[in-house]
Design a protein around this motif. Structure first.
Motif, PDB file in Angstrom:
ATOM      1  N   PHE A 176       0.832  -1.205   0.000  1.00 28.50           N
ATOM      2  CA  PHE A 176       0.000   0.000   0.000  1.00 28.50           C
ATOM      3  C   PHE A 176       0.867   1.255   0.000  1.00 28.50           C
ATOM      4  N   GLU A 177       0.425   2.242  -0.752  1.00 28.71           N
ATOM      5  CA  GLU A 177       1.124   3.528  -0.760  1.00 28.71           C
ATOM      6  C   GLU A 177       0.924   4.264   0.567  1.00 28.71           C
ATOM      7  N   ARG A 178      -0.234   4.008   1.188  1.00 31.98           N
ATOM      8  CA  ARG A 178      -0.599   4.733   2.403  1.00 31.98           C
ATOM      9  C   ARG A 178      -1.377   3.802   3.307  1.00 31.98           C
ATOM     10  N   THR A 179      -1.062   3.823   4.583  1.00 29.36           N
ATOM     11  CA  THR A 179      -1.819   3.043   5.556  1.00 29.36           C
ATOM     12  C   THR A 179      -2.259   3.964   6.682  1.00 29.36           C
ATOM     13  N   ALA A 180      -3.509   3.846   7.083  1.00 31.47           N
ATOM     14  CA  ALA A 180      -4.057   4.706   8.127  1.00 31.47           C
ATOM     15  C   ALA A 180      -4.733   3.854   9.193  1.00 31.47           C
ATOM     16  N   PHE A 181      -4.672   4.326  10.416  1.00 30.66           N
ATOM     17  CA  PHE A 181      -5.380   3.668  11.507  1.00 30.66           C
ATOM     18  C   PHE A 181      -5.988   4.737  12.397  1.00 30.66           C
ATOM     19  N   TYR A 182      -7.275   4.607  12.653  1.00 28.07           N
ATOM     20  CA  TYR A 182      -8.022   5.521  13.509  1.00 28.07           C
ATOM     21  C   TYR A 182      -8.290   4.827  14.838  1.00 28.07           C
ATOM     22  N   SER A 183      -7.889   5.447  15.945  1.00 32.13           N
ATOM     23  CA  SER A 183      -8.157   4.855  17.255  1.00 32.13           C
ATOM     24  C   SER A 183      -8.227   5.921  18.327  1.00 32.13           C
ATOM     25  N   ASP A 184      -8.958   5.604  19.381  1.00 39.33           N
ATOM     26  CA  ASP A 184      -9.109   6.513  20.525  1.00 39.33           C
ATOM     27  C   ASP A 184      -8.178   6.184  21.676  1.00 39.33           C
ATOM     28  N   SER A 185      -7.529   4.998  21.648  1.00 38.61           N
ATOM     29  CA  SER A 185      -6.970   4.441  22.877  1.00 38.61           C
ATOM     30  C   SER A 185      -5.449   4.306  22.899  1.00 38.61           C
ATOM     31  N   ARG A 186      -4.891   4.550  24.062  1.00 35.83           N
ATOM     32  CA  ARG A 186      -3.463   4.311  24.296  1.00 35.83           C
ATOM     33  C   ARG A 186      -3.102   2.848  24.073  1.00 35.83           C
ATOM     34  N   ASN A 187      -4.067   1.949  24.229  1.00 37.49           N
ATOM     35  CA  ASN A 187      -3.805   0.531  24.035  1.00 37.49           C
ATOM     36  C   ASN A 187      -3.529   0.187  22.577  1.00 37.49           C
ATOM     37  N   ASP A 188      -3.850   1.103  21.661  1.00 37.39           N
ATOM     38  CA  ASP A 188      -3.625   0.871  20.235  1.00 37.39           C
ATOM     39  C   ASP A 188      -2.367   1.554  19.715  1.00 37.39           C
ATOM     40  N   ILE A 189      -1.539   2.051  20.604  1.00 34.64           N
ATOM     41  CA  ILE A 189      -0.307   2.712  20.161  1.00 34.64           C
ATOM     42  C   ILE A 189       0.572   1.797  19.300  1.00 34.64           C
TER      43      ILE A 189
END
Length: 228
Positions: A176-189
């Motif tokens: 992938f040229e670009r990867t994004a991740f949306y999250s609210d939590s410190r657990n997903d760092i």
């Protein structure tokens, strides 16, 4: 597909925690003990918020609730849960975000630490066709055993599970040229650190501070809806 768009679910796309609310719904339906659920939910939220959740202990409780009932009964309860709790909580901001990625032709996937049984219909309601979730083990009859199957999609486990999912599609991170991740939590760092475009979405305090320090994008997805 040039972009991979990954989304946490609870408090990211939904302004609630689906696993927490599912346990409460079971209590309301007479399918779980109120004191037991309240005690476990309180401990889980405290540990999760502090970034020190004992995931396997929590999963034993959450999946153990499923193992106490026949699957057919659970499915009927889940229908009511979707109607009474989840459907009213789906907000325009989340739908618009997902629509933007779909319209751009991005490969979209929800990546959650809540079990598939609870989250599969939620992903469908949000219009997301791919889901990486905690898998609940089943016996030969298809009934839940209360155990976790495979690697749980929690913390760094989300990275491994996403890689497995991509491989099942004949894809990989570097495709992938670009990867994004949306999250609210410190657990997903851990997963936020892997993608090229991390987005702290409705972030908790720890994640908000980290996002500010690292210059990550911040999105308050529910701000307008909550203010109204």
């Amino acid at each position: 597909m040039s972009c991979l768009a990954l989304f946490d679910l609870d408090h990211t796309l939904l302004p609630l925690d689906s696993e927490y609310e599912w346990a409460r719904y079971l209590v309301q339906a007479g399918a779980a003990d109120a004191r037991e659920v309240e005690a476990n939910n309180a401990l889980w939220l405290a540990e999760y918020g502090a970034g020190r959740l004992d995931f396997h202990r929590h999963a034993a409780f959450a999946l153990g609730l499923l193992a106490r009932h026949p699957r057919a009964h659970l499915e009927a309860l889940r229908d009511g849960f979707m109607r009474d709790v989840i459907a009213p909580a789906i907000q325009p901001g989340a739908l618009a975000l997902l629509a933007r990625h779909r319209d751009a032709g991005d490969l979209c996937c929800i990546v959650t630490a809540t079990c598939r049984f609870v989250t599969e219909p939620i992903a469908a309601a949000l219009g997301v066709g791919h889901l990486v979730a905690v898998e609940a083990a089943c016996d030969a009859r298809g009934e839940f055993t209360g155990a976790v199957a495979g690697v749980p999609s929690f913390g760094a486990g989300k990275i491994e599970r996403v890689a497995q999912w991509l491989a099942s599609l004949g894809l990989s991170w570097d495709g992938f040229e670009r990867t994004a991740f949306y999250s609210d939590s410190r657990n997903d760092i851990p997963l936020l650190e892997v993608v090229s475009h991390p987005v702290a979405t409705n972030p908790d305090m720890a994640l908000g501070e980290l996002a500010a320090a690292r210059g990550w994008a911040v999105l308050e997805l529910f701000e307008e809806e909550m203010a109204g």
